[in-house]
Motif scaffolding. Structure first.
Motif, PDB file in Angstrom:
ATOM      1  N   LEU A   1     -66.104  80.957 -45.517  1.00 58.65           N
ATOM      2  CA  LEU A   1     -65.054  80.202 -46.187  1.00 58.65           C
ATOM      3  C   LEU A   1     -65.440  78.744 -46.401  1.00 58.65           C
ATOM      4  O   LEU A   1     -64.935  78.090 -47.305  1.00 58.65           O
ATOM      5  CB  LEU A   1     -63.751  80.277 -45.386  1.00 58.65           C
ATOM      6  CG  LEU A   1     -63.138  81.679 -45.248  1.00 58.65           C
ATOM      7  CD1 LEU A   1     -61.852  81.613 -44.430  1.00 58.65           C
ATOM      8  CD2 LEU A   1     -62.890  82.312 -46.602  1.00 58.65           C
ATOM      9  N   SER A   2     -66.310  78.222 -45.568  1.00 61.47           N
ATOM     10  CA  SER A   2     -66.802  76.856 -45.747  1.00 61.47           C
ATOM     11  C   SER A   2     -68.224  76.907 -46.278  1.00 61.47           C
ATOM     12  O   SER A   2     -68.893  77.934 -46.212  1.00 61.47           O
ATOM     13  CB  SER A   2     -66.749  76.083 -44.423  1.00 61.47           C
ATOM     14  OG  SER A   2     -67.559  76.709 -43.448  1.00 61.47           O
ATOM     15  N   MET A   3     -68.688  75.790 -46.798  1.00 64.73           N
ATOM     16  CA  MET A   3     -70.073  75.725 -47.275  1.00 64.73           C
ATOM     17  C   MET A   3     -70.552  74.280 -47.240  1.00 64.73           C
ATOM     18  O   MET A   3     -69.760  73.341 -47.104  1.00 64.73           O
ATOM     19  CB  MET A   3     -70.210  76.279 -48.699  1.00 64.73           C
ATOM     20  CG  MET A   3     -69.859  75.321 -49.809  1.00 64.73           C
ATOM     21  SD  MET A   3     -68.112  75.166 -50.074  1.00 64.73           S
ATOM     22  CE  MET A   3     -67.791  76.816 -50.682  1.00 64.73           C
ATOM     23  N   ARG A   4     -71.850  74.125 -47.361  1.00 67.75           N
ATOM     24  CA  ARG A   4     -72.433  72.797 -47.536  1.00 67.75           C
ATOM     25  C   ARG A   4     -73.019  72.752 -48.943  1.00 67.75           C
ATOM     26  O   ARG A   4     -73.813  73.625 -49.323  1.00 67.75           O
ATOM     27  CB  ARG A   4     -73.522  72.518 -46.494  1.00 67.75           C
ATOM     28  CG  ARG A   4     -74.103  71.093 -46.609  1.00 67.75           C
ATOM     29  CD  ARG A   4     -75.041  70.784 -45.454  1.00 67.75           C
ATOM     30  NE  ARG A   4     -74.333  70.794 -44.174  1.00 67.75           N
ATOM     31  CZ  ARG A   4     -73.714  69.738 -43.664  1.00 67.75           C
ATOM     32  NH1 ARG A   4     -73.694  68.584 -44.319  1.00 67.75           N
ATOM     33  NH2 ARG A   4     -73.104  69.833 -42.491  1.00 67.75           N
ATOM     34  N   TYR A   5     -72.620  71.759 -49.705  1.00 67.55           N
ATOM     35  CA  TYR A   5     -73.162  71.604 -51.057  1.00 67.55           C
ATOM     36  C   TYR A   5     -73.926  70.292 -51.155  1.00 67.55           C
ATOM     37  O   TYR A   5     -73.740  69.375 -50.350  1.00 67.55           O
ATOM     38  CB  TYR A   5     -72.055  71.698 -52.111  1.00 67.55           C
ATOM     39  CG  TYR A   5     -71.038  70.577 -52.092  1.00 67.55           C
ATOM     40  CD1 TYR A   5     -71.143  69.491 -52.958  1.00 67.55           C
ATOM     41  CD2 TYR A   5     -69.955  70.608 -51.209  1.00 67.55           C
ATOM     42  CE1 TYR A   5     -70.206  68.481 -52.950  1.00 67.55           C
ATOM     43  CE2 TYR A   5     -69.015  69.590 -51.189  1.00 67.55           C
ATOM     44  CZ  TYR A   5     -69.148  68.530 -52.068  1.00 67.55           C
ATOM     45  OH  TYR A   5     -68.221  67.507 -52.056  1.00 67.55           O
ATOM     46  N   PHE A   6     -74.804  70.222 -52.155  1.00 71.11           N
ATOM     47  CA  PHE A   6     -75.780  69.134 -52.214  1.00 71.11           C
ATOM     48  C   PHE A   6     -75.715  68.436 -53.575  1.00 71.11           C
ATOM     49  O   PHE A   6     -76.452  68.797 -54.506  1.00 71.11           O
ATOM     50  CB  PHE A   6     -77.178  69.682 -51.941  1.00 71.11           C
ATOM     51  CG  PHE A   6     -77.301  70.363 -50.606  1.00 71.11           C
ATOM     52  CD1 PHE A   6     -77.571  69.630 -49.462  1.00 71.11           C
ATOM     53  CD2 PHE A   6     -77.098  71.734 -50.479  1.00 71.11           C
ATOM     54  CE1 PHE A   6     -77.662  70.244 -48.221  1.00 71.11           C
ATOM     55  CE2 PHE A   6     -77.190  72.364 -49.250  1.00 71.11           C
ATOM     56  CZ  PHE A   6     -77.464  71.619 -48.124  1.00 71.11           C
ATOM     57  N   PRO A   7     -74.851  67.429 -53.688  1.00 73.74           N
ATOM     58  CA  PRO A   7     -74.730  66.710 -54.962  1.00 73.74           C
ATOM     59  C   PRO A   7     -75.834  65.684 -55.197  1.00 73.74           C
ATOM     60  O   PRO A   7     -75.924  65.131 -56.298  1.00 73.74           O
ATOM     61  CB  PRO A   7     -73.362  66.019 -54.831  1.00 73.74           C
ATOM     62  CG  PRO A   7     -73.205  65.794 -53.360  1.00 73.74           C
ATOM     63  CD  PRO A   7     -73.858  66.968 -52.693  1.00 73.74           C
ATOM     64  N   GLU A   8     -76.643  65.422 -54.174  1.00 66.77           N
ATOM     65  CA  GLU A   8     -77.703  64.418 -54.316  1.00 66.77           C
ATOM     66  C   GLU A   8     -79.057  65.029 -53.966  1.00 66.77           C
ATOM     67  O   GLU A   8     -79.164  65.862 -53.063  1.00 66.77           O
ATOM     68  CB  GLU A   8     -77.419  63.223 -53.409  1.00 66.77           C
ATOM     69  CG  GLU A   8     -76.110  62.495 -53.737  1.00 66.77           C
ATOM     70  CD  GLU A   8     -75.838  61.343 -52.787  1.00 66.77           C
ATOM     71  OE1 GLU A   8     -76.609  61.188 -51.818  1.00 66.77           O
ATOM     72  OE2 GLU A   8     -74.853  60.613 -53.012  1.00 66.77           O
ATOM     73  N   GLY A   9     -80.076  64.571 -54.679  1.00 64.62           N
ATOM     74  CA  GLY A   9     -81.443  65.022 -54.408  1.00 64.62           C
ATOM     75  C   GLY A   9     -81.747  66.358 -55.059  1.00 64.62           C
ATOM     76  O   GLY A   9     -80.865  67.178 -55.304  1.00 64.62           O
ATOM     77  N   LEU A  10     -83.038  66.582 -55.325  1.00 64.24           N
ATOM     78  CA  LEU A  10     -83.469  67.831 -55.940  1.00 64.24           C
ATOM     79  C   LEU A  10     -83.758  68.907 -54.912  1.00 64.24           C
ATOM     80  O   LEU A  10     -83.640  70.097 -55.191  1.00 64.24           O
ATOM     81  CB  LEU A  10     -84.725  67.594 -56.799  1.00 64.24           C
ATOM     82  CG  LEU A  10     -84.551  66.689 -58.017  1.00 64.24           C
ATOM     83  CD1 LEU A  10     -85.891  66.511 -58.739  1.00 64.24           C
ATOM     84  CD2 LEU A  10     -83.514  67.274 -58.982  1.00 64.24           C
ATOM     85  N   ARG A  11     -84.159  68.498 -53.701  1.00 66.23           N
ATOM     86  CA  ARG A  11     -84.549  69.462 -52.664  1.00 66.23           C
ATOM     87  C   ARG A  11     -83.935  69.046 -51.332  1.00 66.23           C
ATOM     88  O   ARG A  11     -84.161  67.930 -50.859  1.00 66.23           O
ATOM     89  CB  ARG A  11     -86.080  69.507 -52.558  1.00 66.23           C
ATOM     90  CG  ARG A  11     -86.629  70.537 -51.572  1.00 66.23           C
ATOM     91  CD  ARG A  11     -88.147  70.412 -51.484  1.00 66.23           C
ATOM     92  NE  ARG A  11     -88.716  71.416 -50.614  1.00 66.23           N
ATOM     93  CZ  ARG A  11     -89.222  72.584 -51.013  1.00 66.23           C
ATOM     94  NH1 ARG A  11     -89.231  72.883 -52.313  1.00 66.23           N
ATOM     95  NH2 ARG A  11     -89.719  73.440 -50.164  1.00 66.23           N
ATOM     96  N   ASN A  12     -83.162  69.921 -50.746  1.00 64.62           N
ATOM     97  CA  ASN A  12     -82.530  69.657 -49.451  1.00 64.62           C
ATOM     98  C   ASN A  12     -82.877  70.794 -48.512  1.00 64.62           C
ATOM     99  O   ASN A  12     -82.755  71.971 -48.879  1.00 64.62           O
ATOM    100  CB  ASN A  12     -81.023  69.543 -49.614  1.00 64.62           C
ATOM    101  CG  ASN A  12     -80.609  68.292 -50.368  1.00 64.62           C
ATOM    102  OD1 ASN A  12     -80.418  67.233 -49.772  1.00 64.62           O
ATOM    103  ND2 ASN A  12     -80.472  68.407 -51.687  1.00 64.62           N
ATOM    104  N   CYS A  13     -83.310  70.452 -47.284  1.00 61.16           N
ATOM    105  CA  CYS A  13     -83.879  71.457 -46.390  1.00 61.16           C
ATOM    106  C   CYS A  13     -83.231  71.450 -45.008  1.00 61.16           C
ATOM    107  O   CYS A  13     -82.919  70.388 -44.456  1.00 61.16           O
ATOM    108  CB  CYS A  13     -85.387  71.234 -46.216  1.00 61.16           C
ATOM    109  SG  CYS A  13     -86.335  71.382 -47.755  1.00 61.16           S
TER     110      CYS A  13
END
Length: 206
Positions: free
Chosen positions: A79-91
């Motif tokens: 139900l929850s998530m982590r999203y990445f509005p910044e950067g091209l690659r997140n690890c």
């Protein structure tokens, strides 16, 4: 009828993830991505798995939550998530045991968390190697990627790479050690191609 079809599609996806209660979770990594620190850890009532927040394993991204319409499906780890509005690659950086065979799974449920009703498309990497393209346009009710991998070091990276205008995101990560002879000593990774269940029951399968 349309809502019934969508619900059944969701059940089909989540049936490969929900499981009977495990007896031993030694070596398991079960991450509810985007989960707040205050809610971590918790035991999923359906599976008996203990999930923790991902906040100590990645320094980027923001927390989101699917639309409340998904609450009735009772799939708490997604139900929850982590999203990445910044950067091209997140690890994510994960500590594992070198030369151990692992089943690695990642779940992605968009659930219109951003109220944009635009289904994301991005790439998923295991270390420097592309694992899979995650295209939610073709899987509006969520999708699951899994791979069997033997890390050659004690550190493993799972990366989300932006490839277009939409933001990468991830709902959950599950890592399970397997017996090292399960799939033989061949080098490299085994990525899932497809999965069929010849079963007329809606019971959970592991």
């Amino acid at each position: 009828m349309k809502s019934l079809v969508l619900t059944l599609a969701l059940i089909e996806i989540f049936s490969i993830i929900h499981l009977v209660r495990p007896q031993n979770q030694d070596g398991f990594i079960s991450l509810d991505c985007g989960l707040s620190v205050d809610e971590s850890p918790y035991t999923d009532p359906d599976s008996g798995l203990v999930y923790t927040t991902d906040s100590t394993l990645i320094q980027t991204g923001k927390s989101g939550r699917v639309d409340k319409a998904f609450d009735k499906l009772q799939i708490k780890p997604y139900l929850s998530m982590r999203y990445f509005p910044e950067g091209l690659r997140n690890c994510y950086g994960l500590n594992v045991t070198r030369d151990t065979t692992y089943f690695i799974g990642a779940m992605f449920l968009y659930g219109n968390y951003d109220d944009l009703n635009t289904y994301p498309n991005f790439d998923l990497y295991l270390g420097p190697n592309k694992w899979e393209t995650i295209d939610l346009e073709g899987s509006k009710n969520g999708t699951w990627a899994d791979i069997i991998h033997i890390p050659r070091s004690s550190f493993l990276q799972i990366c989300l790479v932006k490839t277009g205008t939409t933001f990468p995101f991830i709902s959950a990560i599950e890592i399970r050690p397997l017996k090292n002879d399960t799939y033989g000593p061949l080098p490299g990774s085994l990525s899932n191609s497809f999965r069929n269940y010849f079963n007329d029951s809606f019971g959970n399968i592991r």
